[in-house]
Write a protein that holds these residues in place. Sequence first.
Motif, PDB file in Angstrom:
ATOM      1  N   VAL A 131       0.844  -1.197   0.000  1.00  0.00           N
ATOM      2  CA  VAL A 131       0.000   0.000   0.000  1.00  0.00           C
ATOM      3  C   VAL A 131       0.878   1.244   0.000  1.00  0.00           C
ATOM      4  O   VAL A 131       0.631   2.180  -0.756  1.00  0.00           O
ATOM      5  N   GLN A 132       1.899   1.223   0.829  1.00  0.00           N
ATOM      6  CA  GLN A 132       2.806   2.382   0.917  1.00  0.00           C
ATOM      7  C   GLN A 132       3.522   2.622  -0.416  1.00  0.00           C
ATOM      8  O   GLN A 132       3.641   3.759  -0.856  1.00  0.00           O
ATOM      9  N   SER A 133       3.982   1.560  -1.052  1.00  0.00           N
ATOM     10  CA  SER A 133       4.691   1.730  -2.329  1.00  0.00           C
ATOM     11  C   SER A 133       3.744   2.226  -3.413  1.00  0.00           C
ATOM     12  O   SER A 133       4.146   2.990  -4.292  1.00  0.00           O
ATOM     13  N   THR A 134       2.481   1.823  -3.366  1.00  0.00           N
ATOM     14  CA  THR A 134       1.485   2.316  -4.310  1.00  0.00           C
ATOM     15  C   THR A 134       1.251   3.807  -4.110  1.00  0.00           C
ATOM     16  O   THR A 134       1.118   4.560  -5.067  1.00  0.00           O
ATOM     17  N   ARG A 135       1.227   4.261  -2.858  1.00  0.00           N
ATOM     18  CA  ARG A 135       1.030   5.684  -2.566  1.00  0.00           C
ATOM     19  C   ARG A 135       2.202   6.524  -3.035  1.00  0.00           C
ATOM     20  O   ARG A 135       2.010   7.628  -3.525  1.00  0.00           O
ATOM     21  N   THR A 136       3.420   6.014  -2.884  1.00  0.00           N
ATOM     22  CA  THR A 136       4.590   6.791  -3.288  1.00  0.00           C
ATOM     23  C   THR A 136       4.752   6.823  -4.801  1.00  0.00           C
ATOM     24  O   THR A 136       5.292   7.772  -5.342  1.00  0.00           O
ATOM     25  N   GLU A 137       4.264   5.769  -5.490  1.00  0.00           N
ATOM     26  CA  GLU A 137       4.336   5.732  -6.944  1.00  0.00           C
ATOM     27  C   GLU A 137       3.293   6.644  -7.567  1.00  0.00           C
ATOM     28  O   GLU A 137       3.502   7.209  -8.623  1.00  0.00           O
ATOM     29  N   GLY A 138       2.119   6.715  -6.943  1.00  0.00           N
ATOM     30  CA  GLY A 138       0.990   7.457  -7.502  1.00  0.00           C
ATOM     31  C   GLY A 138       0.990   8.836  -7.073  1.00  0.00           C
ATOM     32  O   GLY A 138       0.891   9.884  -7.353  1.00  0.00           O
TER      33      GLY A 138
END
Length: 138
Positions: A131-138
């Motif tokens: 979830v965290q990596s998705t937030r930083t990518e988006g």
Amino acid sequence: MLVPRRLAIALVRNRPSRAHITASMSTVTSDPKSASHPGLVEESIRAKLSEILQPSQLEITNDSWQHRHHAPMRSSGGGNGETHFTVHVVSEQFQGKSTMQRHRMIYAALSEQFAAGLHALSLKTKTPAEVQSTRTEG
């Protein structure tokens, strides 16, 4: 009238030894005045997944109303209105597991609910790191 419901539960850790759960509920209906509480099946899904997965986030949406026209639902008079759900869950328990293994964990945990009439789940399973990596990518 059957309505889709959403319940989001977020686990907030104050200290390593103590945690509390905060919940917010929003009900989506065609008539905003006709909001209702989660049914027994939805509550049992939430309780079982909370116990087994200790999620940091759990969102359950009752999608049964979208399937009321299907032959099995019509033959049973529409069922109990709790046959199809979308479940979004974030848990550390998924760490190192494939999507298939995560889904099998959930299906195994809910075997009693399936035996009692639960028909289908749409699952979104993630770890907190995903979830965290998705937030930083988006």
